[in-house]
Scaffold this motif. Structure first.
Motif, short mmCIF file in Angstrom:
data_model
loop_
_atom_site.label_atom_id
_atom_site.label_comp_id
_atom_site.label_asym_id
_atom_site.label_seq_id
_atom_site.Cartn_x
_atom_site.Cartn_y
_atom_site.Cartn_z
N LEU A 24 0.82 -1.20 0.00
CA LEU A 24 0.00 0.00 0.00
C LEU A 24 0.86 1.25 0.00
N ARG A 25 0.32 2.31 -0.57
CA ARG A 25 1.01 3.60 -0.56
C ARG A 25 1.00 4.16 0.86
N ARG A 26 2.07 4.85 1.20
CA ARG A 26 2.21 5.43 2.54
C ARG A 26 1.70 6.87 2.54
N THR A 27 0.41 7.03 2.32
CA THR A 27 -0.18 8.36 2.28
C THR A 27 -0.46 8.84 3.70
N ALA A 28 -0.65 10.14 3.83
CA ALA A 28 -0.98 10.71 5.14
C ALA A 28 -2.28 10.10 5.67
N ALA A 29 -3.26 9.91 4.79
CA ALA A 29 -4.55 9.34 5.21
C ALA A 29 -4.38 7.90 5.69
N ALA A 30 -3.60 7.10 4.97
CA ALA A 30 -3.38 5.70 5.36
C ALA A 30 -2.65 5.63 6.70
N THR A 43 -10.71 -1.74 20.15
CA THR A 43 -11.89 -0.95 19.80
C THR A 43 -12.25 -1.17 18.35
N SER A 44 -13.53 -1.41 18.10
CA SER A 44 -13.98 -1.51 16.71
C SER A 44 -14.79 -0.26 16.40
N TYR A 45 -14.61 0.24 15.20
CA TYR A 45 -15.24 1.49 14.77
C TYR A 45 -16.09 1.25 13.54
N THR A 46 -17.20 1.95 13.46
CA THR A 46 -17.96 1.99 12.22
C THR A 46 -17.28 3.05 11.34
N HIS A 47 -17.65 3.09 10.08
CA HIS A 47 -17.11 4.11 9.18
C HIS A 47 -17.40 5.50 9.73
N ALA A 48 -18.64 5.73 10.19
CA ALA A 48 -19.03 7.04 10.71
C ALA A 48 -18.23 7.39 11.97
N GLN A 49 -18.00 6.42 12.85
CA GLN A 49 -17.22 6.68 14.06
C GLN A 49 -15.78 7.01 13.72
N LEU A 50 -15.21 6.30 12.76
CA LEU A 50 -13.85 6.61 12.33
C LEU A 50 -13.76 8.04 11.78
N ASP A 63 -12.29 12.93 3.50
CA ASP A 63 -13.69 12.78 3.10
C ASP A 63 -14.14 11.33 3.25
N ARG A 64 -15.44 11.14 3.32
CA ARG A 64 -16.00 9.82 3.62
C ARG A 64 -15.70 8.79 2.53
N VAL A 65 -15.67 9.19 1.26
CA VAL A 65 -15.40 8.26 0.17
C VAL A 65 -13.95 7.77 0.24
N THR A 66 -13.03 8.69 0.48
CA THR A 66 -11.62 8.30 0.62
C THR A 66 -11.46 7.33 1.79
N LEU A 67 -12.15 7.61 2.89
CA LEU A 67 -12.08 6.71 4.05
C LEU A 67 -12.64 5.34 3.72
N TYR A 68 -13.78 5.28 3.02
CA TYR A 68 -14.34 3.99 2.60
C TYR A 68 -13.33 3.18 1.79
N ASP A 72 -11.34 -0.25 3.04
CA ASP A 72 -11.54 -1.43 2.20
C ASP A 72 -10.18 -2.02 1.81
N ARG A 73 -9.25 -1.18 1.39
CA ARG A 73 -7.91 -1.66 1.01
C ARG A 73 -7.18 -2.25 2.22
N LEU A 74 -7.27 -1.59 3.37
CA LEU A 74 -6.60 -2.08 4.58
C LEU A 74 -7.18 -3.44 5.01
N THR A 75 -8.48 -3.62 4.80
CA THR A 75 -9.13 -4.89 5.12
C THR A 75 -8.70 -5.98 4.14
N GLN A 76 -8.65 -5.64 2.85
CA GLN A 76 -8.28 -6.62 1.82
C GLN A 76 -6.88 -7.19 2.05
N VAL A 77 -5.96 -6.38 2.55
CA VAL A 77 -4.59 -6.88 2.74
C VAL A 77 -4.38 -7.47 4.13
N GLY A 78 -5.43 -7.50 4.96
CA GLY A 78 -5.35 -8.16 6.26
C GLY A 78 -4.86 -7.29 7.40
#
Length: 167
Positions: A24-30, A43-50, A63-68, A72-78
């Motif tokens: 994965l890219r090492r972006t500020a958001a990631a 702690t588990s978070y919903t998208h809205a809580q995050l 923004d919410r789309v970038t977070l989604y 999703d990418r972080l989940t796909q790679v485990g």
């Protein structure tokens, strides 16, 4: 130069290392999202809580789309565990690399999600072996991107006893 003195700049950031190791890219958001989840592993978070947590902490706007897309990418790679609760709401938390199954309890009344690792400590080794065996078997059959979700659902002690603030 004295090799016993290492500057902080030369040490690899563990979050950057994790992101790179998983392609994965090492972006500020990631770094921000993974850092938050790793800082609160139970702690588990919903998208809205995050999104609310990241905005409350005065971090750069995400923004919410970038977070989604990012979760999703972080989940796909485990790197994240994604669970769907009884209300069909997705919840995300950091996935420890040494864990094959994270047992948890979901209250069907207040919707709190509580880790059960302490409560199941005597059975933890058996649970880990069963999860690892299931994952290895499925992987050998060609399945990919596997994880195990061990959820117990019911009504928590507080809700069952009618404790104030719980319904």
């Amino acid at each position: 130069m004295d090799s016993s003195k290492v500057s902080p700049a030369t040490l690899a950031d563990p979050i950057d290392t994790l992101l790179s190791a998983h392609g994965l890219r090492r972006t500020a958001a990631a770094r921000l999202v993974l850092g938050l989840l790793l800082a609160h592993p139970d702690t588990s978070y919903t998208h809205a809580q995050l999104l609310a947590t990241l905005q409350d902490d005065a971090h750069p706007a995400l923004d919410r789309v970038t977070l989604y897309r990012l979760i999703d990418r972080l989940t796909q790679v485990g790197l994240l565990l994604c669970r769907v609760d009884v209300e069909r709401v997705r919840r995300y938390q950091a996935m420890p690399s040494s864990v094959y199954a994270i047992p948890h309890f979901e209250c069907q009344s207040c919707h709190r999600d509580s880790p059960l690792s302490g409560a199941l400590e005597s059975s933890a080794d058996d649970l880990e072996r069963a999860a690892q065996t299931a994952l290895e078997t499925l992987k050998a059959l060609g399945y990919q991107g596997l994880s195990v979700d061990f959820a117990v659902r019911g009504v928590c002690v507080d809700c069952a006893s009618g404790a104030p603030g719980h319904a």
